[in-house]
Design a protein around this motif. Structure first.
Motif, mmCIF file in Angstrom:
data_model
loop_
_atom_site.group_PDB
_atom_site.id
_atom_site.type_symbol
_atom_site.label_atom_id
_atom_site.label_comp_id
_atom_site.label_asym_id
_atom_site.label_seq_id
_atom_site.Cartn_x
_atom_site.Cartn_y
_atom_site.Cartn_z
ATOM 1 N N GLY A 66 5.217 4.530 11.921
ATOM 2 C CA GLY A 66 5.522 5.098 10.604
ATOM 3 C C GLY A 66 5.410 4.108 9.482
ATOM 4 O O GLY A 66 6.321 3.971 8.664
ATOM 5 N N SER A 67 4.298 3.370 9.385
ATOM 6 C CA SER A 67 4.159 2.319 8.383
ATOM 7 C C SER A 67 3.254 2.716 7.229
ATOM 8 O O SER A 67 2.904 1.883 6.403
ATOM 9 C CB SER A 67 3.599 1.057 9.052
ATOM 10 N N GLU A 68 2.883 4.008 7.159
ATOM 11 C CA GLU A 68 1.910 4.398 6.146
ATOM 12 C C GLU A 68 2.432 4.271 4.723
ATOM 13 O O GLU A 68 1.665 4.150 3.767
ATOM 14 C CB GLU A 68 1.427 5.840 6.398
ATOM 15 N N ASN A 69 3.747 4.286 4.541
ATOM 16 C CA ASN A 69 4.314 4.176 3.195
ATOM 17 C C ASN A 69 4.727 2.753 2.833
ATOM 18 O O ASN A 69 5.212 2.515 1.732
ATOM 19 C CB ASN A 69 5.525 5.099 3.061
ATOM 20 N N ALA A 70 4.565 1.820 3.767
ATOM 21 C CA ALA A 70 4.950 0.434 3.491
ATOM 22 C C ALA A 70 3.949 -0.209 2.536
ATOM 23 O O ALA A 70 2.768 0.164 2.500
ATOM 24 C CB ALA A 70 5.028 -0.355 4.786
ATOM 25 N N MET A 71 4.428 -1.223 1.785
ATOM 26 C CA MET A 71 3.562 -1.809 0.765
ATOM 27 C C MET A 71 3.998 -3.228 0.441
ATOM 28 O O MET A 71 5.176 -3.575 0.526
ATOM 29 C CB MET A 71 3.624 -0.946 -0.502
ATOM 30 N N VAL A 72 3.000 -4.056 0.052
ATOM 31 C CA VAL A 72 3.245 -5.401 -0.450
ATOM 32 C C VAL A 72 2.693 -5.462 -1.863
ATOM 33 O O VAL A 72 1.525 -5.102 -2.099
ATOM 34 C CB VAL A 72 2.580 -6.474 0.436
ATOM 35 N N LYS A 73 3.502 -5.938 -2.819
ATOM 36 C CA LYS A 73 3.090 -5.962 -4.224
ATOM 37 C C LYS A 73 3.077 -7.391 -4.762
ATOM 38 O O LYS A 73 4.048 -8.131 -4.572
ATOM 39 C CB LYS A 73 4.046 -5.116 -5.074
ATOM 40 N N ALA A 74 1.964 -7.748 -5.445
ATOM 41 C CA ALA A 74 1.861 -9.030 -6.147
ATOM 42 C C ALA A 74 1.539 -8.711 -7.602
ATOM 43 O O ALA A 74 0.386 -8.416 -7.944
ATOM 44 C CB ALA A 74 0.783 -9.898 -5.527
ATOM 45 N N HIS A 75 2.545 -8.744 -8.465
ATOM 46 C CA HIS A 75 2.356 -8.320 -9.853
ATOM 47 C C HIS A 75 1.500 -9.312 -10.652
ATOM 48 O O HIS A 75 0.960 -8.943 -11.698
ATOM 49 C CB HIS A 75 3.711 -8.138 -10.534
ATOM 50 N N ASP A 76 1.390 -10.542 -10.183
ATOM 51 C CA ASP A 76 0.551 -11.521 -10.865
ATOM 52 C C ASP A 76 -0.641 -11.895 -9.990
ATOM 53 O O ASP A 76 -1.778 -11.522 -10.267
ATOM 54 C CB ASP A 76 1.377 -12.766 -11.215
ATOM 55 N N VAL A 77 -0.376 -12.585 -8.844
ATOM 56 C CA VAL A 77 -1.479 -13.020 -8.009
ATOM 57 C C VAL A 77 -1.003 -13.258 -6.583
ATOM 58 O O VAL A 77 0.133 -13.671 -6.363
ATOM 59 C CB VAL A 77 -2.135 -14.312 -8.576
ATOM 60 N N ALA A 78 -1.886 -12.981 -5.622
ATOM 61 C CA ALA A 78 -1.679 -13.348 -4.219
ATOM 62 C C ALA A 78 -2.746 -14.371 -3.863
ATOM 63 O O ALA A 78 -3.951 -14.102 -4.008
ATOM 64 C CB ALA A 78 -1.780 -12.123 -3.320
ATOM 65 N N TYR A 79 -2.312 -15.540 -3.398
ATOM 66 C CA TYR A 79 -3.234 -16.650 -3.177
ATOM 67 C C TYR A 79 -3.726 -16.677 -1.730
ATOM 68 O O TYR A 79 -3.090 -16.111 -0.821
ATOM 69 C CB TYR A 79 -2.534 -17.971 -3.475
ATOM 70 N N PRO A 80 -4.854 -17.390 -1.508
ATOM 71 C CA PRO A 80 -5.296 -17.642 -0.131
ATOM 72 C C PRO A 80 -4.203 -18.353 0.660
ATOM 73 O O PRO A 80 -3.418 -19.132 0.097
ATOM 74 C CB PRO A 80 -6.526 -18.532 -0.311
ATOM 75 N N GLY A 81 -4.177 -18.085 1.963
ATOM 76 C CA GLY A 81 -3.123 -18.624 2.810
ATOM 77 C C GLY A 81 -2.042 -17.609 3.097
ATOM 78 O O GLY A 81 -1.187 -17.815 3.956
ATOM 79 N N VAL A 82 -2.089 -16.471 2.370
ATOM 80 C CA VAL A 82 -1.118 -15.397 2.598
ATOM 81 C C VAL A 82 -1.684 -14.452 3.655
ATOM 82 O O VAL A 82 -2.831 -13.995 3.549
ATOM 83 C CB VAL A 82 -0.822 -14.627 1.299
ATOM 84 N N ARG A 83 -0.897 -14.171 4.683
ATOM 85 C CA ARG A 83 -1.276 -13.206 5.703
ATOM 86 C C ARG A 83 -0.331 -12.019 5.618
ATOM 87 O O ARG A 83 0.882 -12.173 5.733
ATOM 88 C CB ARG A 83 -1.201 -13.818 7.099
ATOM 89 N N ILE A 84 -0.924 -10.830 5.415
ATOM 90 C CA ILE A 84 -0.126 -9.618 5.248
ATOM 91 C C ILE A 84 -0.282 -8.740 6.481
ATOM 92 O O ILE A 84 -1.414 -8.432 6.895
ATOM 93 C CB ILE A 84 -0.556 -8.859 3.986
ATOM 94 N N SER A 85 0.838 -8.340 7.066
ATOM 95 C CA SER A 85 0.835 -7.413 8.197
ATOM 96 C C SER A 85 1.564 -6.147 7.773
ATOM 97 O O SER A 85 2.695 -6.213 7.269
ATOM 98 C CB SER A 85 1.543 -8.018 9.420
ATOM 99 N N ILE A 86 0.898 -5.013 7.940
ATOM 100 C CA ILE A 86 1.535 -3.722 7.687
ATOM 101 C C ILE A 86 1.475 -2.944 8.992
ATOM 102 O O ILE A 86 0.394 -2.548 9.434
ATOM 103 C CB ILE A 86 0.845 -2.961 6.547
ATOM 104 N N GLY A 87 2.630 -2.762 9.604
ATOM 105 C CA GLY A 87 2.645 -2.190 10.948
ATOM 106 C C GLY A 87 1.933 -3.143 11.887
ATOM 107 O O GLY A 87 2.263 -4.326 11.971
ATOM 108 N N LYS A 88 0.903 -2.652 12.565
ATOM 109 C CA LYS A 88 0.159 -3.502 13.488
ATOM 110 C C LYS A 88 -1.155 -3.996 12.879
ATOM 111 O O LYS A 88 -1.944 -4.671 13.549
ATOM 112 C CB LYS A 88 -0.124 -2.724 14.776
ATOM 113 N N LEU A 89 -1.383 -3.669 11.607
ATOM 114 C CA LEU A 89 -2.621 -4.061 10.919
ATOM 115 C C LEU A 89 -2.410 -5.349 10.139
ATOM 116 O O LEU A 89 -1.323 -5.598 9.600
ATOM 117 C CB LEU A 89 -3.074 -2.939 9.979
#
Length: 468
Positions: free
Chosen positions: A419-442
């Motif tokens: 049930g991760s379809e509504n999950a979210m990560v927000k960067a209001h200014d910038v997301a830099y290289p080196g950031v790894r985002i996992s949403i559910g298993k993706l």
């Protein structure tokens, strides 16, 4: 002086002391052919002197013995009144003068972090009881005059805030969960425990059933535990702070990962650096989360104009939000959403435990094989074999039930992970290289700076989407 040849009988002379509590006999010797003083005569002398109480006839007989003639002998003793005992209050908690000393363990070592400052009580718990004063027992002097006994002084069992006295006036109970203390000679129970300075060696560790308010800081190495909320006016510096409710820190949370901050509700702070946080609900930070491990069942939000999350691992059930994610130096920053981190930890633990129990179950199956032919014919087994078989079957049934329950829980958690379809990560200014985002298993790895964007699951993969 008696004349020559005169005859005088022996006499009994009575003396009474000033407080009339003792009477004495002195028997005089007879003169000439006089008769010795008789017991009847001695007793009559006492009566004539109004000595009527406490007469000891054994001592009267002693005074009448020839070798005691002319001596003063105590023969009657009054009864002193027994004055009543004063009422007293028995307290079922340490009074102020009994506190502020370190607890000594069985080896004789002092624990200077356990000063016994807090006495937790539950609603309905007995706090104090009054032992009523007694009436006293009257006395009597040797002349039969009653001596009045003083009645013991009474005390009023007075209760303060959040306490109640029973109808007899002899028992005081708590009306709420909290810390019991003596305020202005009254017993009070406070649902909030206040620390007016820092939590350090002057206070020791804090373990309170209700809410805790700390005006200062929580210093390195100390622990604060509360059954309610915790409010800290300063900062947490490498300490362990655990609340069943929420935690509000007006300063920052730091300490080089030495400490641990856990709340059943929300955690709110100005900044978080090199710290470990775990919130049953959400984590709200004003300035920055730096090189920290943060878990939240709901959201992790950094809200200031220069809000930044850089380094560490951030896990949230629904959402992570900040102005900046990562740094220009490509600092490795892991952000995971869509799976309640507490569920993730539980799933990993259950998977491990279930694997071990299945292995044990397999071993029991192997041990049961020699008994398979005899299970239907138990009379062929010796008593010892029957006992072994019964134990193996009991353990087998227990393990089978535990594994079934674990598998059901794992299925539930796996459904939650979907049930991760509504999950979210927000960067209001910038997301830099080196950031790894996992949403559910993706997973989505940022290789180039991405500005003013959010990350969500669309069409089975993590995509960059407009902020909303």
């Amino acid at each position: 002086m008696n004349s020559i040849g005169s005859t005088v009988d022996g006499e009994a002379m009575v003396a009474i002391d000033a407080n009339r509590m003792n009477a004495y006999l002195e028997i005089t010797a007879p003169v000439g052919d006089g008769k010795p003083c008789s017991k009847e005569k001695a007793l009559q002398a006492l009566t004539d002197s109004r000595v009527v109480f406490g007469i000891n006839e054994v001592l009267v007989n002693k005074a009448l013995q020839k070798h005691n003639w002319g001596q003063t002998v105590l023969v009657a003793t009054g009864k002193e009144p027994q004055h009543g005992l004063h009422a007293q209050i028995i307290y079922h908690f340490d009074l102020p003068q009994q506190k502020n000393s370190p607890k000594i363990d069985e080896t004789g070592n002092a624990n200077y972090k356990d000063l016994g400052l807090i006495h937790n009580v539950r609603t309905g718990e007995l706090l104090a009881e009054k032992v009523p004063g007694s009436q006293g027992v009257p006395g009597m002097d040797v002349t039969g005059v009653p001596l009045v006994a003083r009645k013991g002084k009474d005390l009023k069992l007075a209760g303060g805030k959040n306490t109640v006295v029973d109808p007899t006036g002899c028992y005081l109970f708590a009306q709420t969960d909290g810390h019991v203390s003596m305020i202005s000679n009254r017993v009070e129970v406070s649902p909030i425990f206040d620390v007016r300075g820092d939590v350090d060696y002057s206070t020791g560790d804090i373990d309170f059933i209700g809410a805790v308010r700390i005006m200062g800081n929580v210093m390195t190495g100390f622990k604060v535990k509360a059954g309610g909320d915790i409010e800290i006016g300063g900062s947490i510096e490498g300490a362990e702070v655990v609340a069943e409710g929420s935690i509000l820190v007006r300063g920052g949370i730091g300490g080089g990962l030495k400490g641990f901050v856990k709340a059943g509700g929300n955690i709110t702070a100005r900044f978080v650096e090199n710290a470990r946080l775990e919130a049953g609900m959400s984590v709200y930070v004003k300035d920055a989360i730096i090189q920290s491990q943060v878990k939240a069942g709901g959201m992790v939000k950094v809200t200031d104009k220069k809000a930044i999350i850089v380094g560490g691992v951030i896990q949230a059930g629904r959402e992570v939000e900040s102005k900046v994610l990562g740094s220009q130096l490509a600092t490795q920053t892991v952000v995971e959403v869509g799976i309640n981190p507490h569920y993730r930890d539980e799933y990993q633990q259950i998977t491990k435990d279930c694997r071990e129990k299945r292995r044990t179950l397999g071993n029991i199956n192997q041990n049961l094989k020699p008994y398979q032919h005899q299970i239907n014919n138990p009379e062929q087994l010796s008593n010892k074999q029957k006992q072994i078989l019964m134990r193996l079957l009991d353990v087998y049934r227990t393990l089978r039930q535990e594994i079934d329950e674990m598998e059901q829980r794992m299925e539930f958690l796996e459904d939650e992970f979907e049930g991760s379809e509504n999950a979210m990560v927000k960067a209001h200014d910038v997301a830099y290289p080196g950031v790894r985002i996992s949403i559910g298993k993706l997973i989505y790895i940022i290789n180039d700076p991405i500005k003013y964007s959010a990350f969500a699951v669309e069409r089975g993969e993590v995509r960059v989407v407009p902020l909303r």
